[in-house]
Design a protein around this motif. Structure first.
Motif, PDB file in Angstrom:
ATOM      1  N   THR A 140     -66.496 -37.210   2.548  1.00  0.00           N
ATOM      2  CA  THR A 140     -65.489 -36.109   1.682  1.00  0.00           C
ATOM      3  C   THR A 140     -66.313 -35.154   1.674  1.00  0.00           C
ATOM      4  O   THR A 140     -67.609 -35.089   1.408  1.00  0.00           O
ATOM      5  CB  THR A 140     -64.923 -36.926   0.247  1.00  0.00           C
ATOM      6  N   THR A 141     -66.135 -33.666   1.325  1.00  0.00           N
ATOM      7  CA  THR A 141     -66.648 -33.027   1.674  1.00  0.00           C
ATOM      8  C   THR A 141     -65.459 -31.703   0.155  1.00  0.00           C
ATOM      9  O   THR A 141     -65.220 -30.657   0.313  1.00  0.00           O
ATOM     10  CB  THR A 141     -66.942 -31.377   2.591  1.00  0.00           C
ATOM     11  N   PRO A 142     -66.594 -31.694  -1.534  1.00  0.00           N
ATOM     12  CA  PRO A 142     -65.985 -30.783  -2.813  1.00  0.00           C
ATOM     13  C   PRO A 142     -66.587 -29.409  -2.702  1.00  0.00           C
ATOM     14  O   PRO A 142     -67.985 -29.691  -2.274  1.00  0.00           O
ATOM     15  CB  PRO A 142     -66.720 -32.538  -3.588  1.00  0.00           C
ATOM     16  N   TRP A 143     -65.748 -29.191  -3.798  1.00  0.00           N
ATOM     17  CA  TRP A 143     -66.584 -27.531  -3.898  1.00  0.00           C
ATOM     18  C   TRP A 143     -65.800 -26.973  -5.154  1.00  0.00           C
ATOM     19  O   TRP A 143     -64.475 -27.143  -5.396  1.00  0.00           O
ATOM     20  CB  TRP A 143     -65.787 -26.678  -3.213  1.00  0.00           C
ATOM     21  N   VAL A 144     -66.511 -26.471  -5.802  1.00  0.00           N
ATOM     22  CA  VAL A 144     -66.000 -26.014  -7.596  1.00  0.00           C
ATOM     23  C   VAL A 144     -66.748 -24.949  -7.832  1.00  0.00           C
ATOM     24  O   VAL A 144     -68.388 -24.744  -7.307  1.00  0.00           O
ATOM     25  CB  VAL A 144     -66.029 -27.182  -8.456  1.00  0.00           C
ATOM     26  N   SER A 145     -66.117 -24.013  -8.529  1.00  0.00           N
ATOM     27  CA  SER A 145     -66.283 -22.789  -8.944  1.00  0.00           C
ATOM     28  C   SER A 145     -65.743 -22.161 -10.098  1.00  0.00           C
ATOM     29  O   SER A 145     -64.822 -22.435 -10.214  1.00  0.00           O
ATOM     30  CB  SER A 145     -66.596 -20.867  -7.902  1.00  0.00           C
ATOM     31  N   LEU A 146     -66.740 -21.548 -11.456  1.00  0.00           N
ATOM     32  CA  LEU A 146     -66.129 -21.117 -12.468  1.00  0.00           C
ATOM     33  C   LEU A 146     -65.830 -19.734 -12.287  1.00  0.00           C
ATOM     34  O   LEU A 146     -68.092 -19.317 -12.374  1.00  0.00           O
ATOM     35  CB  LEU A 146     -66.935 -21.923 -13.266  1.00  0.00           C
ATOM     36  N   ALA A 147     -65.679 -18.868 -12.928  1.00  0.00           N
ATOM     37  CA  ALA A 147     -64.952 -17.702 -12.435  1.00  0.00           C
ATOM     38  C   ALA A 147     -65.200 -17.075 -13.489  1.00  0.00           C
ATOM     39  O   ALA A 147     -64.295 -17.401 -14.329  1.00  0.00           O
ATOM     40  CB  ALA A 147     -64.279 -16.911 -11.710  1.00  0.00           C
ATOM     41  N   TRP A 148     -65.156 -15.653 -14.679  1.00  0.00           N
ATOM     42  CA  TRP A 148     -65.032 -14.815 -15.778  1.00  0.00           C
ATOM     43  C   TRP A 148     -64.622 -13.409 -15.426  1.00  0.00           C
ATOM     44  O   TRP A 148     -65.721 -13.405 -14.489  1.00  0.00           O
ATOM     45  CB  TRP A 148     -66.271 -15.705 -16.580  1.00  0.00           C
ATOM     46  N   GLN A 149     -63.437 -13.191 -15.257  1.00  0.00           N
ATOM     47  CA  GLN A 149     -63.328 -11.420 -15.740  1.00  0.00           C
ATOM     48  C   GLN A 149     -63.835 -10.879 -16.332  1.00  0.00           C
ATOM     49  O   GLN A 149     -63.322 -10.608 -17.590  1.00  0.00           O
ATOM     50  CB  GLN A 149     -61.469 -11.199 -15.470  1.00  0.00           C
ATOM     51  N   TRP A 150     -64.962 -10.271 -16.279  1.00  0.00           N
ATOM     52  CA  TRP A 150     -66.195  -9.618 -17.453  1.00  0.00           C
ATOM     53  C   TRP A 150     -65.268  -8.401 -17.611  1.00  0.00           C
ATOM     54  O   TRP A 150     -65.010  -8.087 -19.127  1.00  0.00           O
ATOM     55  CB  TRP A 150     -67.102  -9.868 -16.794  1.00  0.00           C
ATOM     56  N   THR A 151     -65.004  -7.345 -16.459  1.00  0.00           N
ATOM     57  CA  THR A 151     -64.390  -6.738 -16.833  1.00  0.00           C
ATOM     58  C   THR A 151     -62.390  -6.331 -16.007  1.00  0.00           C
ATOM     59  O   THR A 151     -62.795  -7.408 -15.273  1.00  0.00           O
ATOM     60  CB  THR A 151     -64.475  -4.945 -16.488  1.00  0.00           C
ATOM     61  N   ALA A 152     -62.201  -5.437 -16.309  1.00  0.00           N
ATOM     62  CA  ALA A 152     -60.238  -5.496 -15.121  1.00  0.00           C
ATOM     63  C   ALA A 152     -61.224  -5.317 -13.333  1.00  0.00           C
ATOM     64  O   ALA A 152     -60.176  -5.707 -12.619  1.00  0.00           O
ATOM     65  CB  ALA A 152     -59.493  -4.316 -15.499  1.00  0.00           C
ATOM     66  N   ALA A 153     -61.719  -4.521 -13.631  1.00  0.00           N
ATOM     67  CA  ALA A 153     -62.996  -4.458 -11.953  1.00  0.00           C
ATOM     68  C   ALA A 153     -64.094  -5.127 -11.710  1.00  0.00           C
ATOM     69  O   ALA A 153     -64.347  -5.560 -10.543  1.00  0.00           O
ATOM     70  CB  ALA A 153     -63.139  -3.260 -12.052  1.00  0.00           C
ATOM     71  N   THR A 154     -64.636  -6.418 -12.628  1.00  0.00           N
ATOM     72  CA  THR A 154     -65.651  -7.410 -12.652  1.00  0.00           C
ATOM     73  C   THR A 154     -65.564  -8.623 -12.688  1.00  0.00           C
ATOM     74  O   THR A 154     -65.520  -8.900 -14.033  1.00  0.00           O
ATOM     75  CB  THR A 154     -66.803  -6.345 -13.601  1.00  0.00           C
ATOM     76  N   MET A 155     -65.586  -9.402 -11.708  1.00  0.00           N
ATOM     77  CA  MET A 155     -66.181 -11.089 -11.777  1.00  0.00           C
ATOM     78  C   MET A 155     -67.419 -11.332 -11.617  1.00  0.00           C
ATOM     79  O   MET A 155     -68.264 -11.529 -10.928  1.00  0.00           O
ATOM     80  CB  MET A 155     -65.013 -11.299 -11.552  1.00  0.00           C
ATOM     81  N   VAL A 156     -67.541 -11.806 -12.990  1.00  0.00           N
ATOM     82  CA  VAL A 156     -69.080 -12.907 -12.293  1.00  0.00           C
ATOM     83  C   VAL A 156     -68.495 -14.087 -11.820  1.00  0.00           C
ATOM     84  O   VAL A 156     -67.512 -15.031 -12.539  1.00  0.00           O
ATOM     85  CB  VAL A 156     -69.876 -13.434 -13.391  1.00  0.00           C
ATOM     86  N   TYR A 157     -69.466 -15.779 -11.399  1.00  0.00           N
ATOM     87  CA  TYR A 157     -69.187 -16.755 -10.485  1.00  0.00           C
ATOM     88  C   TYR A 157     -70.179 -17.231 -11.038  1.00  0.00           C
ATOM     89  O   TYR A 157     -71.161 -16.724 -10.608  1.00  0.00           O
ATOM     90  CB  TYR A 157     -67.628 -17.015  -9.742  1.00  0.00           C
ATOM     91  N   ALA A 158     -70.081 -18.833 -10.618  1.00  0.00           N
ATOM     92  CA  ALA A 158     -70.703 -19.935 -10.206  1.00  0.00           C
ATOM     93  C   ALA A 158     -70.410 -21.138  -9.308  1.00  0.00           C
ATOM     94  O   ALA A 158     -69.581 -21.121 -10.072  1.00  0.00           O
ATOM     95  CB  ALA A 158     -71.927 -20.260 -11.390  1.00  0.00           C
ATOM     96  N   SER A 159     -70.731 -21.481  -8.344  1.00  0.00           N
ATOM     97  CA  SER A 159     -70.129 -22.264  -7.232  1.00  0.00           C
ATOM     98  C   SER A 159     -71.376 -23.465  -7.197  1.00  0.00           C
ATOM     99  O   SER A 159     -72.674 -22.961  -6.915  1.00  0.00           O
ATOM    100  CB  SER A 159     -69.650 -21.145  -5.950  1.00  0.00           C
ATOM    101  N   TRP A 160     -70.380 -24.322  -6.314  1.00  0.00           N
ATOM    102  CA  TRP A 160     -71.569 -25.589  -6.166  1.00  0.00           C
ATOM    103  C   TRP A 160     -70.625 -25.937  -4.696  1.00  0.00           C
ATOM    104  O   TRP A 160     -69.103 -26.208  -5.207  1.00  0.00           O
ATOM    105  CB  TRP A 160     -71.747 -25.816  -6.786  1.00  0.00           C
ATOM    106  N   GLY A 161     -70.812 -26.589  -3.863  1.00  0.00           N
ATOM    107  CA  GLY A 161     -70.041 -27.399  -2.650  1.00  0.00           C
ATOM    108  C   GLY A 161     -71.177 -28.180  -2.008  1.00  0.00           C
ATOM    109  O   GLY A 161     -72.606 -28.157  -1.621  1.00  0.00           O
ATOM    110  N   ARG A 162     -70.310 -28.723  -0.734  1.00  0.00           N
ATOM    111  CA  ARG A 162     -70.937 -29.748   0.632  1.00  0.00           C
ATOM    112  C   ARG A 162     -70.392 -29.285   1.535  1.00  0.00           C
ATOM    113  O   ARG A 162     -69.352 -29.323   1.675  1.00  0.00           O
ATOM    114  CB  ARG A 162     -70.899 -31.404  -0.506  1.00  0.00           C
ATOM    115  N   GLY A 163     -71.074 -29.668   2.406  1.00  0.00           N
ATOM    116  CA  GLY A 163     -70.818 -29.743   3.928  1.00  0.00           C
ATOM    117  C   GLY A 163     -71.249 -31.172   4.843  1.00  0.00           C
ATOM    118  O   GLY A 163     -72.426 -31.582   4.382  1.00  0.00           O
TER     119      GLY A 163
END
Length: 720
Positions: A472-495
């Motif tokens: 089983t290979t999971p993946w998860v990411s949390l993102a924040w829409q900083w402004t209408a044009a800019t997004m920041v995120y962090a992700s983790w996953g397995r392959g």
């Protein structure tokens, strides 16, 4: 320019409410700036915009590919600093690496989102776009190398499509293609498109002439307003001698200026071309179930046939005339001598099949809006081969002067393979209050593989292997829409990759399956998209198990002297950035990657940089729409890479870094009645830079491949 970017219901409702309140107070209506390009659907979140998805993905349209003279899959290394060569031999199928990891041509290539074998030469004349997804491949593929996935998107029917193109390149390469399509029936419910191409290849590389052809048809039918059937089929064939790589001369990397890089070391009287023929067909049905949900069913069949003929330069065992007692098992002798081997493997058959059923739509739980896709993918691969010839033929030299006779033609066994996989997947993009979003993916794979030799050993054994694995290979990411044009995120996953010990007498555990090789990826990123700037920055780390000999006394010539297993891991830690800056008449393009790649394993190889992985790559470009000449676009591109390690056990031996400049121009000449001619001209490697572009260590041997020599090109495309 301002764009209204479609988002999921919760965010749209919030923005709409804000806009209404602002209007009631007499202020201006809120609009969103940003690019509205869709994320590639095969990335697993269909319908989402690239700028608002926590993944690093690239899409290059057919027009962009034509402007950059991308005529084969391996040429996409020109377009992005995160992609580079990995045993990319002219006349053969493409070898690519992403984020420093070599893609597996059996598992990291997609066509219309479904898995196909990349062990062939893909024609691009019927492709609408080439798409690249970096990292996170475990969410989209049951087994795959961790760097990323490549997808080929086929051209679909459009009304009134009629164009013809002719081109010239290099020494005397000429070609022609047509692209025809239309829609008919009530409201255009039936659509068709035909692409055909033929090319007579005479590149500057000597003794590598060949030809290729393509015929492709795409159809669709709008059965009802909510039901669409799509069908595509293509057949291609390429016949061309492949180019053999150069190598070290003893312990020295030869100066590329001292080597005639236009020689093809594969040229011998008994040699021949590599012939790759392939047919691929896919059928897709999209059914709208409700206003918010739809069903997708698609099937694909790929059939490949290859005749592989090569005069193969490999090592030097007693070929060094000044001292025949010396041996150079993974390189050429100090004077450029090597052993020629005749390699002949005819009628190789690789068949792939895939069937996918998926449902997607939106739902709400409290304040959370969900965009969900779930489904199952069943895939099968069947490889059938004949006994092959791989026998010593004579002694060659890397100046191309030596001519030898053929080998004795003795046959040896090849290996047949069967594989089936069933993959269950679910993905959910959740829009949370306060500009936050949570993205999750989960894929469970059941894999069955077996292999056996094409002819028996002296003891009657076919060295058969048969094993099943599940992971089983999971993946998860949390993102924040900083402004209408800019997004920041962090992700983790397995392959996951799956490997079996080769069926060779040297291994005491020959034919045994290794435990699933699980890779891990972490990524932090920022993405910005506005009317004038598209930019992204990603910091990533990928750790992957590395296999090798577990015992120090391993001797390839002694039976049962080696044991293969996991010896450590390979860690790639890096930062990559890309930028498109639109300033009036000029679009500036840039991408760069800094990569710290290191091996952590037992013995003297611990801490070394992996072979054939550059630490720094750069791509710069500019497109100037000349105001004084309507329809004229001038282009300039710079490609640069740092040095690469040559040996897996000594990273002090390296090929130097290099840089190359390409120039191009495109002019659209309008004609009467809506017709037009698009003229393109350019020159690649303007300054005819001589350098080694890559140093793959393949088949336990060092290979060096040079930059393409300066090449002129021109084409004309008539829209009628």
């Amino acid at each position: 320019m301002k764009h209204h970017v479609p988002t999921r219901c919760a965010l749209a409702a919030a923005l709409f409410a804000s806009a209404c309140a602002a209007h009631a107070q007499g202020t201006e209506t809120i609009t969103i700036t940003g690019a509205a390009e869709r994320l590639p659907a095969f990335a697993g979140f269909p319908g989402q915009t690239d700028a608002r998805t926590p993944l690093q993905a690239q899409t290059w349209s057919a027009e962009r590919l034509a402007d950059e003279n991308v005529t084969r899959l391996g040429d996409i290394t020109r377009l992005d600093a995160g992609v580079s060569e990995a045993y990319d031999s002219p006349g053969y199928w493409a070898g690519l690496s992403v984020r420093g990891y070599t893609l597996d041509n059996r598992f990291n290539v997609r066509r219309e989102g479904l898995p196909v074998s990349g062990e062939t030469a893909f024609a691009l004349e019927n492709k609408e776009a080439v798409e690249l997804l970096k990292g996170a491949s475990g969410m989209q593929a049951g087994t795959s190398a961790p760097g990323g996935l490549v997808n080929l998107r086929v051209k679909r029917p459009v009304a009134g499509k009629r164009s013809a193109t002719v081109w010239w390149e290099g020494s005397s390469t000429t070609g022609a293609a047509v692209d025809l399509g239309d829609r008919s029936g009530p409201d255009g419910v039936f659509g068709w498109r035909v692409n055909a191409a033929y090319e007579d290849m005479e590149p500057r590389l000597r003794d590598s002439d060949g030809h290729r052809r393509l015929l492709a048809v795409a159809l669709d039918w709008q059965l009802t307003p909510g039901s669409v059937a799509e069908f595509e089929i293509e057949h291609s064939r390429q016949q061309q001698p492949s180019a053999a790589g150069y190598s070290l001369r003893g312990d020295v990397v030869p100066d590329a200026h001292d080597v005639d890089l236009l020689n093809n070391l594969n040229h011998q009287p008994w040699g021949g071309p590599v012939e790759m023929e392939g047919s691929t067909a896919s059928l897709r049905w999209r059914q709208r179930l409700t206003e918010d949900w739809q069903l997708r069913a698609q099937a694909m069949v790929q059939k490949l046939r290859t005749d592989d003929r090569t005069a193969f330069p490999y090592a030097c065992y007693g070929c060094y005339a000044p001292d025949p007692s010396l041996e150079f098992p993974d390189r050429y002798a100090p004077d450029g001598s090597f052993d020629y081997y005749e390699y002949l493997s005819l009628n190789e058959r690789r068949d792939s099949q895939a069937l996918e059923l998926a449902v997607s739509g939106s739902a709400r739980t409290g304040a959370v809006e969900h965009a969900i896709e779930a489904g199952v993918l069943r895939a099968a691969y069947r490889g059938r081969f004949q006994d092959q010839v791989y026998e010593w033929a004579g002694i060659g030299r890397d100046d191309g002067s030596a001519v030898t006779g053929p080998s004795d033609g003795r046959l040896s066994a090849n290996t047949n393979r069967d594989e089936t996989s069933t993959e269950f997947f679910v993905r959910d993009a959740m829009t949370l209050p306060g500009g936050w979003s949570l993205w999750t993916g989960l894929r469970h794979t059941r894999l069955a593989r077996e292999s056996w030799r094409t002819s028996a050993d002296d003891d009657g054994s076919l060295r058969a292997t048969d094993y099943d694995q599940g992971f089983t290979t999971p993946w998860v990411s949390l993102a924040w829409q900083w402004t209408a044009a800019t997004m920041v995120y962090a992700s983790w996953g397995r392959g996951v990759e799956s490997a079996v010990v080769p069926n060779r007498p040297r291994y005491v555990n020959a034919g045994q399956a290794l435990p699933a090789l699980k890779s891990r990826q972490r990524e932090f990123g920022l993405k910005h998209a506005s009317a004038s700037v598209d930019a992204s920055v990603a910091l990533f780390q990928i750790e992957r198990p590395r296999t090798g000999e577990l015992n120090a006394g391993c001797d390839g010539d002694v039976d049962d002297s080696c044991r293969l297993g996991v010896v450590g891991e390979q860690r790639h830690r890096g930062v990559e950035a890309s930028l498109v800056w639109r300033t009036g008449a000029v679009d500036w393009r840039a991408s760069a990657m800094l990569l710290d790649a290191v091996r952590h394993e037992r013995g003297s190889s611990d801490g070394l940089r992996p072979e054939n992985v550059p630490a720094r790559t750069l791509r710069l470009g500019a497109d100037w729409r000349v105001p004084q000449a309507g329809g004229l676009l001038l282009q300039a591109d710079l490609r640069a890479e740092s040095d690469r390690a040559v040996l897996p056990y000594d990273d002090s031996v390296r090929i130097p870094g290099w840089a190359s400049v390409d120039l191009g121009a495109r002019w659209t000449q309008p004609l009467a009645d809506g017709r037009a001619i698009t003229w393109r001209a350019g020159v690649d490697n303007v300054f005819d830079r001589k350098a080694w572009k890559e140093s793959p260590y393949q088949f336990d041997h060092v290979y060096l491949y040079p930059l393409q020599a300066r090449t002129w090109r021109a084409s004309a495309s008539l829209k009628f």
